[in-house]
Design a protein around this motif. Structure first.
Motif, PDB file in Angstrom:
ATOM      1  N   VAL A   8       0.847  -1.200   0.000  1.00 24.78           N
ATOM      2  CA  VAL A   8       0.000   0.000   0.000  1.00 24.78           C
ATOM      3  C   VAL A   8       0.879   1.246   0.000  1.00 24.78           C
ATOM      4  N   ALA A   9       1.925   1.235   0.800  1.00 24.46           N
ATOM      5  CA  ALA A   9       2.841   2.383   0.856  1.00 24.46           C
ATOM      6  C   ALA A   9       3.538   2.587  -0.481  1.00 24.46           C
ATOM      7  N   LEU A  10       3.953   1.502  -1.122  1.00 26.16           N
ATOM      8  CA  LEU A  10       4.614   1.610  -2.422  1.00 26.16           C
ATOM      9  C   LEU A  10       3.685   2.213  -3.468  1.00 26.16           C
ATOM     10  N   ALA A  11       2.462   1.743  -3.513  1.00 26.89           N
ATOM     11  CA  ALA A  11       1.511   2.256  -4.498  1.00 26.89           C
ATOM     12  C   ALA A  11       1.200   3.722  -4.241  1.00 26.89           C
ATOM     13  N   THR A  12       1.036   4.097  -2.977  1.00 23.60           N
ATOM     14  CA  THR A  12       0.758   5.489  -2.624  1.00 23.60           C
ATOM     15  C   THR A  12       1.939   6.380  -2.970  1.00 23.60           C
ATOM     16  N   GLY A  55      12.043   8.775  -0.918  1.00 23.04           N
ATOM     17  CA  GLY A  55      12.287   7.447  -0.367  1.00 23.04           C
ATOM     18  C   GLY A  55      12.812   6.454  -1.389  1.00 23.04           C
ATOM     19  N   MET A  56      13.173   5.278  -0.882  1.00 21.95           N
ATOM     20  CA  MET A  56      13.594   4.152  -1.710  1.00 21.95           C
ATOM     21  C   MET A  56      12.781   2.948  -1.278  1.00 21.95           C
ATOM     22  N   ASP A  57      12.344   2.171  -2.266  1.00 22.10           N
ATOM     23  CA  ASP A  57      11.499   1.014  -1.981  1.00 22.10           C
ATOM     24  C   ASP A  57      12.000  -0.211  -2.711  1.00 22.10           C
ATOM     25  N   SER A  58      11.919  -1.340  -2.033  1.00 25.42           N
ATOM     26  CA  SER A  58      12.105  -2.641  -2.664  1.00 25.42           C
ATOM     27  C   SER A  58      11.137  -3.584  -1.962  1.00 25.42           C
ATOM     28  N   ILE A  59      11.182  -4.852  -2.303  1.00 29.29           N
ATOM     29  CA  ILE A  59      10.161  -5.768  -1.795  1.00 29.29           C
ATOM     30  C   ILE A  59      10.200  -5.909  -0.269  1.00 29.29           C
ATOM     31  N   GLU A  60      11.370  -5.902   0.330  1.00 32.93           N
ATOM     32  CA  GLU A  60      11.432  -6.039   1.785  1.00 32.93           C
ATOM     33  C   GLU A  60      12.364  -5.016   2.424  1.00 32.93           C
ATOM     34  N   TYR A  61      12.518  -3.894   1.778  1.00 32.59           N
ATOM     35  CA  TYR A  61      13.414  -2.857   2.291  1.00 32.59           C
ATOM     36  C   TYR A  61      12.813  -1.521   1.903  1.00 32.59           C
ATOM     37  N   TYR A  62      12.709  -0.619   2.868  1.00 35.27           N
ATOM     38  CA  TYR A  62      12.073   0.669   2.633  1.00 35.27           C
ATOM     39  C   TYR A  62      12.879   1.742   3.356  1.00 35.27           C
ATOM     40  N   CYS A  63      13.165   2.835   2.671  1.00 34.74           N
ATOM     41  CA  CYS A  63      13.870   3.957   3.282  1.00 34.74           C
ATOM     42  C   CYS A  63      13.086   5.230   3.024  1.00 34.74           C
ATOM     43  N   GLU A  64      13.157   6.131   3.978  1.00 37.39           N
ATOM     44  CA  GLU A  64      12.482   7.417   3.856  1.00 37.39           C
ATOM     45  C   GLU A  64      13.453   8.500   4.307  1.00 37.39           C
ATOM     46  N   PHE A  65      13.399   9.660   3.636  1.00 40.77           N
ATOM     47  CA  PHE A  65      14.261  10.773   4.015  1.00 40.77           C
ATOM     48  C   PHE A  65      13.520  12.078   3.777  1.00 40.77           C
ATOM     49  N   ALA A  66      14.011  13.132   4.446  1.00 46.11           N
ATOM     50  CA  ALA A  66      13.385  14.452   4.308  1.00 46.11           C
ATOM     51  C   ALA A  66      14.462  15.507   4.490  1.00 46.11           C
ATOM     52  N   PRO A  67      14.321  16.636   3.832  1.00 47.83           N
ATOM     53  CA  PRO A  67      13.301  16.970   2.849  1.00 47.83           C
ATOM     54  C   PRO A  67      13.526  16.195   1.547  1.00 47.83           C
ATOM     55  N   ALA A  68      12.561  16.310   0.645  1.00 46.43           N
ATOM     56  CA  ALA A  68      12.629  15.596  -0.623  1.00 46.43           C
ATOM     57  C   ALA A  68      13.852  16.035  -1.430  1.00 46.43           C
ATOM     58  N   ILE A  69      14.371  15.114  -2.249  1.00 45.13           N
ATOM     59  CA  ILE A  69      15.509  15.406  -3.126  1.00 45.13           C
ATOM     60  C   ILE A  69      15.056  16.345  -4.238  1.00 45.13           C
ATOM     61  N   VAL A  70      15.940  17.226  -4.616  1.00 40.86           N
ATOM     62  CA  VAL A  70      15.733  18.053  -5.808  1.00 40.86           C
ATOM     63  C   VAL A  70      16.644  17.460  -6.876  1.00 40.86           C
ATOM     64  N   PHE A  71      16.068  16.849  -7.902  1.00 37.16           N
ATOM     65  CA  PHE A  71      16.865  16.239  -8.954  1.00 37.16           C
ATOM     66  C   PHE A  71      17.405  17.346  -9.859  1.00 37.16           C
ATOM     67  N   ASP A  72      18.733  17.519  -9.855  1.00 39.54           N
ATOM     68  CA  ASP A  72      19.341  18.645 -10.559  1.00 39.54           C
ATOM     69  C   ASP A  72      20.703  18.232 -11.111  1.00 39.54           C
ATOM     70  N   TRP A  73      20.823  18.290 -12.423  1.00 38.45           N
ATOM     71  CA  TRP A  73      22.077  17.927 -13.080  1.00 38.45           C
ATOM     72  C   TRP A  73      22.748  19.145 -13.710  1.00 38.45           C
ATOM     73  N   THR A  74      22.471  20.343 -13.235  1.00 37.62           N
ATOM     74  CA  THR A  74      23.031  21.550 -13.854  1.00 37.62           C
ATOM     75  C   THR A  74      24.462  21.843 -13.406  1.00 37.62           C
ATOM     76  N   GLU A  75      24.859  21.365 -12.244  1.00 36.25           N
ATOM     77  CA  GLU A  75      26.215  21.607 -11.746  1.00 36.25           C
ATOM     78  C   GLU A  75      27.137  20.456 -12.142  1.00 36.25           C
ATOM     79  N   ASP A  76      28.444  20.708 -12.080  1.00 32.48           N
ATOM     80  CA  ASP A  76      29.402  19.635 -12.360  1.00 32.48           C
ATOM     81  C   ASP A  76      29.144  18.439 -11.450  1.00 32.48           C
TER      82      ASP A  76
END
Length: 127
Positions: A8-12, A55-76
């Motif tokens: 349920v958490a993965l789908a959400t 977060g990161m999800d797999s079948i039996e492993y779950y990780c959560e972090f905050a704040p959310a990542i900003v995906f940014d490839w503009t810098e070296d």
């Protein structure tokens, strides 16, 4: 019970986070095969780990972090550090620190360093 809650958490999480990265690009096919192009359960059932903004999800492993990542490839080289935790079935929860690295010469790849791991776990953006 844990597995049902995890599914349920993965789908959400998948519905709330449209950018999804996988540690096995083959999993993108399973991920995009579901209704609305989002079948997280099939992707993780095949052994993939999915990275989203918070977060990161797999079948039996779950990780959560905050704040959310900003995906940014503009810098070296862009590094973002986040506090979080990982958990496995049972009473196993581990507080940890995550470092996310993105390089402008490797767009759509994210390296995730967890705890004291020296090598990053590599995730690719699903098209």
């Amino acid at each position: 019970m844990f597995r049902a809650l995890l599914m349920v958490a993965l789908a959400t999480a998948a519905q709330a986070n449209p950018l999804q990265f996988v540690d096995d690009p083959v999993a993108c096919t399973a991920l995009r095969s579901g209704e609305g192009g989002n079948d997280v359960i099939s992707a993780v059932a095949d052994g993939a780990m999915i990275l989203t903004r918070d977060g990161m999800d797999s079948i039996e492993y779950y990780c959560e972090f905050a704040p959310a990542i900003v995906f940014d490839w503009t810098e070296d080289a862009s590094t973002q550090v986040r506090l979080g935790f990982c958990e496995e079935p049972g009473p196993y929860i581990t507080p940890t620190v995550f470092a996310f690295r993105m390089y402008n010469n490797e767009p759509n790849l994210v390296y995730v360093h967890e705890g004291e791991a020296s090598e990053g776990h590599v995730f690719s953006l699903c098209p």
